[in-house]
Design an enzyme around this catalytic site. Structure first.
Site, PDB file in Angstrom:
ATOM      1  N   CYS A 233      -0.328  32.922  11.891  1.00 58.01           N
ATOM      2  CA  CYS A 233       0.050  33.912  13.195  1.00 58.01           C
ATOM      3  C   CYS A 233       0.203  32.531  14.172  1.00 58.01           C
ATOM      4  CB  CYS A 233      -1.275  34.589  13.733  1.00 58.01           C
ATOM      5  SG  CYS A 233      -1.433  36.137  12.829  1.00 58.01           S
TER       6      CYS A 233
ATOM      7  N   GLU B 193       0.960  -1.272   0.143  1.00 57.57           N
ATOM      8  CA  GLU B 193       0.123  -0.078  -0.033  1.00 57.57           C
ATOM      9  C   GLU B 193       0.929   1.398  -0.031  1.00 57.57           C
ATOM     10  OE1 GLU B 193      -3.507  -1.446   2.775  1.00 57.57           O
ATOM     11  OE2 GLU B 193      -1.839  -0.796   3.914  1.00 57.57           O
TER      12      GLU B 193
HETATM   13  C1  PLP Z   1      -0.345   5.807   5.656  1.00 53.26           C
HETATM   14  C2  PLP Z   1      -0.568   4.327   5.410  1.00 53.26           C
HETATM   15  C3  PLP Z   1      -0.257   3.800   4.019  1.00 53.26           C
HETATM   16  C4  PLP Z   1       0.857   4.604   3.160  1.00 53.26           C
HETATM   17  O1  PLP Z   1       1.967   4.838   3.967  1.00 53.26           O
HETATM   18  P1  PLP Z   1       3.023   5.777   3.072  1.00 53.26           P
HETATM   19  O2  PLP Z   1       4.041   6.183   3.786  1.00 53.26           O
HETATM   20  O3  PLP Z   1       2.418   6.963   2.548  1.00 53.26           O
HETATM   21  O4  PLP Z   1       3.465   4.702   2.039  1.00 53.26           O
HETATM   22  C5  PLP Z   1      -0.260   2.242   3.829  1.00 53.26           C
HETATM   23  N1  PLP Z   1      -1.101   1.582   4.891  1.00 53.26           N
HETATM   24  C6  PLP Z   1      -1.782   2.040   5.560  1.00 53.26           C
HETATM   25  C7  PLP Z   1      -2.530   1.267   6.578  1.00 53.26           C
HETATM   26  C8  PLP Z   1      -1.533   3.630   6.163  1.00 53.26           C
HETATM   27  O5  PLP Z   1      -2.074   3.748   7.154  1.00 53.26           O
END
Ligand code: PLP
Length: 431
Positions: free
Chosen positions: A361, A290
């Site tokens: 600010c 992901e």
């Molecule tokens: C934020 C997140 C990602 C992505 O992380 P990156 O550092 O942007 O690659 C993938 N999986 C989950 C569950 C996340 O919370």
């Protein structure tokens, strides 16, 4: 230059995707986000081609769209054949509005309300990542009421340290995310999921954190997750169809950060994954990853106009810009480091060291300190690089500052992808 999409043209102006940033600033005004579409596609393909090569068929990525969510990005992902992760109903709505096929989307979140669950099911979200026992029971009831069998992962916390910032670490036992193995709760969660009629368990999910530069945390995580999967298989006969290893590959924000070779990292992780599978006698699952940051961060820059340049004798020079924590809160939140340059003086030496200050600010409203910069004057165009991830998506209207516009450049052409907010937009919901 930090990344291949950045350059300097014959006029000495900073370019992104071959387009002169001073021309973009004149046309669209500042502050302005600019994204290079080709770089985003290149980043997607670095993942998809390596995953096709090294993992079993059906392995793929889900772009973690919290990194940068707007309609246009879901269109690009759709064309690249990339699935997406969504972590709120707002992201579900945006993806759906863009025409993204939600059966290829996965819903995250540590606190999905009953209404969220129902709306996401009705929208046709393909998969849920179930975070807790409570959510699993709620999903079973609501999926039943909606007459669907909802595909789901369960999010497991492997309890590892991925050597990143505490605020972006998520794999440790004591976390608001996921259900831990060590306390026995993960096993209970899986056993319960396997009993349900309206939830179909398709695999395990884990995510150790963000901005991770080494492969070792992924190897450690894989080892723990496969040991867990093997233990469950021995006890219940269940073998996961998918193993989701989460996101988090690090991105080069400054010269001091390494440049990650995505394909090579995946090859190394795959090599270990196959060994580990064999060791535990598990059928090799389809692997999901992901990535968010590593898909969009280096494809983006922010352009600002320099205003007051204030030198405090014996202390420092503040270069103030017409944006700041409202479009990029990452220095205020995590002390994140960035590089900057004067886009209209890009070929001159960076012979000053300055603090770049936003216009809110708030003393903490800085983009960075000790930043090397060409000598700045009022009216210069300042570019901050590698701002494609967690900038626009984390932006706010603090001090009633309108959000900037976002422009996409592609093969020498530019197009407006998000309009600049107006003052009317800001008052829109005030009664
Ligand atoms: C934020 C997140 C990602 C992505 O992380 P990156 O550092 O942007 O690659 C993938 N999986 C989950 C569950 C996340 O919370």
């Amino acid at each position: 230059m930090l990344h291949s999409c950045y350059g300097i043209n014959e006029k000495g102006h900073f370019t992104i995707g071959g387009v002169d940033t001073t021309v973009l600033a004149n046309k669209y005004k500042t502050p302005l986000f600019v994204l290079d579409e080709q770089k985003i596609r290149e980043n997607c393909r670095a993942y998809t081609s390596a995953m096709n090569k090294y993992f079993v068929d059906g392995s793929t990525i889900h772009y973690a769209s919290k990194a940068l969510s707007f309609k246009g990005i879901y269109k690009i992902m759709s064309e690249e054949g990339v699935n997406v992760d969504l972590c709120s109903l707002g992201e579900v709505y945006t993806a759906k509005s863009a025409g993204f096929d939600l059966s290829r989307a996965c819903l995250h979140g540590n606190n999905k309300t009953d209404d969220n669950i129902r709306e996401a099911i009705r929208a046709g979200v393909g998969e849920f990542v179930v975070d807790s026992f409570e959510e699993l029971e709620a999903l079973e009831i609501i999926a039943g009421e909606e007459n669907v069998v909802q595909k789901a992962f369960v999010r497991i916390t492997p309890n590892i340290d991925c050597h990143t910032l505490k605020a972006i670490s998520t794999g440790q036992l004591d976390s608001k995310f996921g259900t831990p193995i060590e306390t026995g709760q993960a096993e209970k969660l899986v056993r319960r999921a396997l009993e349900l009629k309206n939830v179909k368990l398709i695999g395990y999910h884990c995510h150790c954190g963000s901005q991770v530069f080494e492969t070792q945390p992924y190897v450690n995580q894989t080892e723990i997750m496969f040991a867990f999967a093997a233990d469950i298989m021995k006890k219940t006969g269940y073998a996961p169809e998918y193993m989701n290893l989460g996101g988090g590959f690090g991105v080069r924000y400054t010269e001091n950060d390494p440049q990650i070779d995505i394909g090579e990292n995946i090859r190394l992780i795959a090599e270990k994954e196959k060994e580990i599978c064999k060791k535990y006698n598990l059928p090799e699952p389809k692997i999901l990853m992901e990535p968010g940051r590593s898909i969009v961060a280096n494809a983006g820059i922010t352009l600002y106009t320099v205003g007051t340049v204030k030198h405090i004798e014996g202390y420092r020079t503040y270069v103030s810009i017409n944006g700041g924590m409202t479009d990029n809160p990452r220095y205020a939140l995590y002390g994140s480091k960035y590089e900057a340059l004067l886009a209209n003086k890009a070929s001159l030496p960076k012979d000053t060291s300055v603090t770049i200050a936003g216009c809110c600010c708030e003393s903490g409203d800085l983009i960075g300190e000790n930043i090397k910069l060409q000598k700045a004057e009022r009216g210069d165009l300042l570019a901050v690089t590698v701002t494609g991830a967690y900038n626009y998506s984390m932006s706010s209207n603090y001090n009633r500052v309108p959000r900037p516009a976002l422009v996409i450049v592609n093969n020498g052409k530019d197009r407006l992808a998000i309009r600049r907010e107006s003052y009317e937009d800001i008052c829109r919901n005030d009664i």
